[in-house]
Enzyme design. Structure first.
Site, PDB file in Angstrom:
ATOM      1  N   GLY A  13       0.778  -1.239   0.000  1.00  0.00           N
ATOM      2  CA  GLY A  13       0.000   0.000   0.000  1.00  0.00           C
ATOM      3  C   GLY A  13       0.809   1.287   0.000  1.00  0.00           C
ATOM      4  O   GLY A  13       0.331   2.325   0.459  1.00  0.00           O
ATOM      5  N   SER A  14       2.018   1.264  -0.584  1.00  0.00           N
ATOM      6  CA  SER A  14       2.786   2.521  -0.586  1.00  0.00           C
ATOM      7  C   SER A  14       2.179   3.544  -1.548  1.00  0.00           C
ATOM      8  O   SER A  14       2.236   4.753  -1.286  1.00  0.00           O
ATOM      9  CB  SER A  14       4.266   2.266  -0.912  1.00  0.00           C
ATOM     10  N   ASN A  15       1.587   3.085  -2.642  1.00  0.00           N
ATOM     11  CA  ASN A  15       0.934   4.054  -3.532  1.00  0.00           C
ATOM     12  C   ASN A  15      -0.304   4.652  -2.880  1.00  0.00           C
ATOM     13  O   ASN A  15      -0.585   5.850  -3.040  1.00  0.00           O
ATOM     14  CB  ASN A  15       0.585   3.395  -4.875  1.00  0.00           C
ATOM     15  N   ARG A  92      -5.855  -8.231  -9.252  1.00  0.00           N
ATOM     16  CA  ARG A  92      -6.955  -8.925  -9.918  1.00  0.00           C
ATOM     17  C   ARG A  92      -7.345  -8.164 -11.180  1.00  0.00           C
ATOM     18  O   ARG A  92      -7.312  -6.935 -11.206  1.00  0.00           O
ATOM     19  CB  ARG A  92      -8.190  -8.981  -9.009  1.00  0.00           C
ATOM     20  N   ASN A 108      -5.266   2.792 -12.842  1.00  0.00           N
ATOM     21  CA  ASN A 108      -4.322   1.773 -12.371  1.00  0.00           C
ATOM     22  C   ASN A 108      -2.913   2.309 -12.539  1.00  0.00           C
ATOM     23  O   ASN A 108      -2.645   3.113 -13.434  1.00  0.00           O
ATOM     24  CB  ASN A 108      -4.467   0.485 -13.185  1.00  0.00           C
ATOM     25  N   HIS A 110       1.109   1.024 -13.036  1.00  0.00           N
ATOM     26  CA  HIS A 110       1.889  -0.153 -13.433  1.00  0.00           C
ATOM     27  C   HIS A 110       3.362   0.241 -13.522  1.00  0.00           C
ATOM     28  O   HIS A 110       3.682   1.293 -14.092  1.00  0.00           O
ATOM     29  CB  HIS A 110       1.386  -0.678 -14.785  1.00  0.00           C
ATOM     30  N   ASP A 142      -9.520  -0.743 -18.538  1.00  0.00           N
ATOM     31  CA  ASP A 142     -10.591  -1.445 -19.246  1.00  0.00           C
ATOM     32  C   ASP A 142     -10.489  -2.928 -18.883  1.00  0.00           C
ATOM     33  O   ASP A 142      -9.793  -3.284 -17.930  1.00  0.00           O
ATOM     34  CB  ASP A 142     -10.545  -1.162 -20.756  1.00  0.00           C
ATOM     35  N   GLU A 143     -11.140  -3.794 -19.675  1.00  0.00           N
ATOM     36  CA  GLU A 143     -11.175  -5.212 -19.273  1.00  0.00           C
ATOM     37  C   GLU A 143      -9.874  -5.933 -19.581  1.00  0.00           C
ATOM     38  O   GLU A 143      -9.702  -7.090 -19.220  1.00  0.00           O
ATOM     39  CB  GLU A 143     -12.321  -5.959 -19.989  1.00  0.00           C
TER      40      GLU A 143
HETATM   41  C1  GRF Z   1       3.451  -1.046  -7.535  1.00  0.00           C
HETATM   42  O1  GRF Z   1       4.706  -1.291  -8.108  1.00  0.00           O
HETATM   43  C2  GRF Z   1       2.417  -0.844  -8.596  1.00  0.00           C
HETATM   44  O2  GRF Z   1       2.904  -0.194  -9.730  1.00  0.00           O
HETATM   45  C3  GRF Z   1       2.017  -2.265  -8.933  1.00  0.00           C
HETATM   46  O3  GRF Z   1       2.019  -2.930  -7.704  1.00  0.00           O
HETATM   47  C4  GRF Z   1       2.918  -2.282  -6.813  1.00  0.00           C
HETATM   48  C5  GRF Z   1       2.141  -1.912  -5.589  1.00  0.00           C
HETATM   49  O4  GRF Z   1       2.960  -1.360  -4.585  1.00  0.00           O
HETATM   50  N1  GRF Z   1       0.757  -2.296  -9.622  1.00  0.00           N
HETATM   51  P1  GRF Z   1       2.303  -0.695  -3.300  1.00  0.00           P
HETATM   52  O5  GRF Z   1       1.402  -1.755  -2.669  1.00  0.00           O
HETATM   53  O6  GRF Z   1       1.536   0.502  -3.739  1.00  0.00           O
HETATM   54  O7  GRF Z   1       3.434  -0.356  -2.407  1.00  0.00           O
END
Ligand code: GRF
Length: 203
Positions: A13-15, A92, A108, A110, A142-143
């Site tokens: 959960g760092s983001n 998911r 999202n 990535h 999207d899907e």
């Molecule tokens: C991040 O690298 C994000 O880009 C990817 O999963 C990781 C999640 O990291 N989708 P965090 O849980 O937000 O620390």
């Protein structure tokens, strides 16, 4: 009315925390995180949200068909009056039902420059491929896995002595910066979408 964000995560959960920090500092005007939902009860991100006084909900996915699961998540998001969904390490794929429930309101992040290296272990894929630059992408969902119009990207160099960990850390710092940029953009409404292109409007 503030924009109510629902965060979905499966891990540390760092983001999520980066978004919460920016909101707390007033750097994403008009936004609040209404709820954090995880498919994993033991996700550290849920504990981090609780520590901040943010509502959380664990919805285990075990044994459920994709759409039945997504219906539970969508119901929870609607119950919390969420109008923007941020996937932040949510492991998911979303069903068409979920995507249609929040049209162009699901983001999202990535850890690669999409469309290169979608899927798992994007940083390792980039290292093994031998690219000299990688980075991260925030896109509308999207899907299809790690597809959808691109909102914001950031580039980071790949160094000769990089490991999976060092490259991931360099990318993660940029992830934390651009996720907030993308949320600000979407909440401002100052963009339009042409095909796959997100065109920013400058007055
Ligand atoms: C991040 O690298 C994000 O880009 C990817 O999963 C990781 C999640 O990291 N989708 P965090 O849980 O937000 O620390």
């Amino acid at each position: 009315m503030p924009h109510r964000i629902g965060v979905l995560l499966s891990g540390r959960g760092s983001n999520f925390e980066a978004l919460a920090d920016q909101i707390a500092d007033g750097r994403i005007p008009g936004a609040e995180i209404a709820i954090v939902i995880s498919n994993r009860e033991d996700a550290p991100g849920l504990a981090r949200a609780t520590a901040r006084g943010i509502a959380t909900k664990a919805i285990p996915s075990k044994g459920l068909p994709r759409e039945a699961y997504d219906m539970q998540v969508v119901a929870e998001l609607r119950g919390a009056n969420v109008d923007l969904v941020c996937l932040a390490g949510f492991m998911r794929l979303l069903s068409p039902y979920f995507v249609a429930a929040f049209p162009r309101r699901i983001l999202n992040i990535h850890p690669s420059l999409l469309p290169s290296f979608p899927g798992l272990e994007a940083q390792r894929q980039a290292l093994e491929y031998g690219v000299q630059f990688s980075g991260c992408t925030v896109h509308l969902v999207d899907e299809t896995l790690d597809a959808g119009p691109i909102l914001v990207q950031a580039v980071v160099p790949v160094r000769d002595d990089d490991t999976d960990e060092s490259l991931s850390a360099r990318i993660l710092a940029e992830e934390h910066r651009i996720y907030a940029d993308a949320v600000r953009l979407v909440l401002s409404g100052r963009y339009r979408i042409e095909g796959r292109r997100v065109i920013k409007l400058h007055n």
